[in-house]
Design an enzyme around this catalytic site. Structure first.
Site, short mmCIF file in Angstrom:
data_model
loop_
_atom_site.label_atom_id
_atom_site.label_comp_id
_atom_site.label_asym_id
_atom_site.label_seq_id
_atom_site.Cartn_x
_atom_site.Cartn_y
_atom_site.Cartn_z
N LYS A 1 -0.13 9.52 9.76
CA LYS A 1 1.08 9.10 8.58
C LYS A 1 0.16 9.07 7.35
CE LYS A 1 3.86 4.78 8.22
NZ LYS A 1 3.41 4.00 6.95
N HIS B 1 3.82 5.65 2.11
CA HIS B 1 3.79 4.26 2.41
C HIS B 1 4.62 3.46 1.82
CE1 HIS B 1 0.47 1.96 4.46
NE2 HIS B 1 1.19 1.07 4.01
N SER C 1 2.99 -2.14 14.20
CA SER C 1 2.08 -2.23 13.27
C SER C 1 0.77 -2.68 13.84
CB SER C 1 2.30 -3.05 11.89
OG SER C 1 1.02 -3.33 11.14
N THR D 1 -2.53 5.70 10.33
CA THR D 1 -2.36 5.82 8.68
C THR D 1 -3.47 6.33 7.99
OG1 THR D 1 -0.72 3.77 9.36
CG2 THR D 1 -1.36 4.24 6.96
N TYR E 1 -4.77 1.03 12.21
CA TYR E 1 -5.59 1.02 10.97
C TYR E 1 -6.81 0.87 11.56
CZ TYR E 1 -2.16 -0.28 7.38
OH TYR E 1 -1.13 -0.24 6.56
C1 FNR Z 1 4.73 -1.35 5.35
N1 FNR Z 1 4.07 -0.13 5.69
C2 FNR Z 1 3.39 -0.12 6.64
N2 FNR Z 1 2.66 1.08 7.19
C3 FNR Z 1 1.70 1.09 8.07
O1 FNR Z 1 1.10 2.04 8.49
N3 FNR Z 1 1.14 -0.20 8.71
C4 FNR Z 1 1.54 -1.15 7.97
O2 FNR Z 1 1.26 -2.20 8.62
C5 FNR Z 1 2.56 -1.37 7.00
N4 FNR Z 1 2.92 -2.37 6.62
C6 FNR Z 1 4.11 -2.78 5.51
C7 FNR Z 1 4.53 -3.79 5.09
C8 FNR Z 1 5.55 -3.72 4.26
C9 FNR Z 1 6.09 -4.84 3.78
C10 FNR Z 1 6.29 -2.48 4.02
C11 FNR Z 1 7.46 -2.36 2.94
C12 FNR Z 1 5.73 -1.09 4.28
C13 FNR Z 1 4.73 1.13 5.15
C14 FNR Z 1 5.85 1.67 6.09
O3 FNR Z 1 5.35 1.97 7.44
C15 FNR Z 1 6.67 2.95 5.58
O4 FNR Z 1 5.84 3.76 5.26
C16 FNR Z 1 7.64 2.36 4.17
O5 FNR Z 1 7.87 1.25 4.33
C17 FNR Z 1 8.67 3.42 4.15
O6 FNR Z 1 9.29 3.25 3.24
P1 FNR Z 1 10.77 2.56 3.01
O7 FNR Z 1 11.50 2.98 4.12
O8 FNR Z 1 10.42 1.15 2.97
O9 FNR Z 1 11.37 2.72 1.65
#
Ligand code: FNR
Length: 348
Positions: A223, A247, A104, A153, A127
């Site tokens: 994404k 997400h 990330s 993203t 980001y």
């Molecule tokens: C995320 N996700 C996420 N995506 C991203 O592009 N940058 C980020 O910093 C984050 N941070 C983040 C924190 C937390 C606590 C969660 C739960 C999710 C989204 C992540 O990449 C992904 O798309 C989802 O978590 C996928 O779904 P599942 O496997 O959690 O159901």
């Protein structure tokens, strides 16, 4: 829900601070999307092939790098909330499993330190920040540290709506930790609010794809795609890959489950670039459905966090290894010995 014993959702809930637990598990709004993500994969049924020689089943994958499994680690923020070694633990787990790892933008460890643990390719999630020079400098650092792709993203111009709970407090994170990856780019004085500078830029468009590719020299995977026409718009703007995601239900509540969006996106892209997917994937059979429907890889978000919370690196490793073992087993039962043999006819 998790089929991985020892690193389950319930085990993570027991060990995590309740505010951190809420941050991880919640979706946006009324939790519609987060609630239906996993169930949507389970509406598919398989049409297995039989009497194939399945003594040896391989899960090797070439995708902006060489991996031993198509079960990857989705980008998520602030891993020192879950385990003291933070992203270093995640990276070591990814390397041990041969799994694609996406770091990330919002890490509690400098990306160079994380990269040093991996000894191979990894992908960097972007980001675009309100001050674009910070993002440009960061993606060049990621390239220099060995990133083989960027993941832009697209679904987060601003953070999804979270209704006030009345109890949740701010995350137990110091500014120093929360800013670990960008601190070196921040001015030391004269800025009233450093958070303003690193806020996401809500003005980014598909032109950002080309800009990132030029700054970094890396392929850019977009994404947060849930529609075929949007995937094509990104491919035409130079995207090197498409990541179907809502997400983890944390942005637009009520957004389509990725299990339902994937076939439309795969059909629209027509193999021009690879398509990957995340959201609610919790088992090898969920992964088998996604890979059969045309995803080149699938990514786990929360399950890896549960692993980190319960047992650090070993916990994250257990999650990825277990889902990979389940996938290999399911592939064999479906009559496939390699990822190349998975196709939509396996799924009804
Ligand atoms: C995320 N996700 C996420 N995506 C991203 O592009 N940058 C980020 O910093 C984050 N941070 C983040 C924190 C937390 C606590 C969660 C739960 C999710 C989204 C992540 O990449 C992904 O798309 C989802 O978590 C996928 O779904 P599942 O496997 O959690 O159901």
């Amino acid at each position: 829900m998790s089929l991985v014993e020892g690193s389950s959702e319930a085990a993570a809930r027991e060990v995590l601070d309740p505010d951190v637990w809420h941050y991880v598990s919640r979706g946006a709004g009324g939790n519609v999307s987060v609630g239906e993500a996993a169930g949507a994969w389970r509406t598919y049924r398989f049409r297995p092939r039989v009497l194939q020689d399945v003594r040896r089943v391989e899960t090797d994958l070439e995708l902006f790098g060489t991996w031993r499994t198509p079960i990857g680690i989705a980008p998520s923020a602030f891993h020192q909330l879950y385990t003291p070694a933070g992203e270093l633990a995640t990276a070591a787990a990814a390397f041990a499993c041969g799994a694609p790892m996406v770091l990330s933008s919002r890490t509690t460890t400098r990306l160079e330190d994380v990269a040093a643990v991996i000894q191979g390719p990894w992908w960097f999630q972007v980001y675009v920040m309100r001050d674009p020079s910070i993002t440009a400098a960061t993606v060049r650092r990621a390239r220099d540290a060995g990133a083989s792709a960027l993941v832009l993203t697209g679904d987060t111009p601003y953070v999804g709506y979270v209704p006030p709970t009345g109890t949740a407090r701010p995350l137990p994170l110091t500014d120093e930790l929360a800013l670990a990856n960008v601190a070196q780019h921040l001015p030391h004085e004269g800025v009233a609010d450093i958070w303003e500078l690193i806020d996401q830029d809500a003005g980014i468009t598909v032109d950002t794809i080309e800009w990132l590719a030029k700054e970094s020299g890396l392929p850019v995977i977009v994404k947060g795609i849930l529609r075929g026409d949007e995937a094509i718009r990104c491919v035409e703007a130079g995207a090197g890959g498409i990541w179907v995601s809502n997400h983890g239900g944390r942005q637009l509540d009520g957004a389509l489950p990725t299990a339902r969006a994937l076939p439309e996106v795969v059909a629209a892209v027509e193999g021009q670039v690879p398509v990957v997917v995340d959201g609610g994937i919790r088992s090898g059979t969920d992964a088998l459905a996604a890979l059969s429907l045309g995803a080149s890889a699938v990514f786990l978000g929360r399950p890896v966090i549960w692993g980190l919370a319960t047992d650090g690196q070993a916990g994250a490793e257990r999650v990825v290894d277990e889902v990979t073992a389940q996938l290999r087993h399911a592939m064999g039962l479906a009559g496939a010995t390699s990822l190349a043999q998975l196709d939509p006819s396996l799924v009804a």
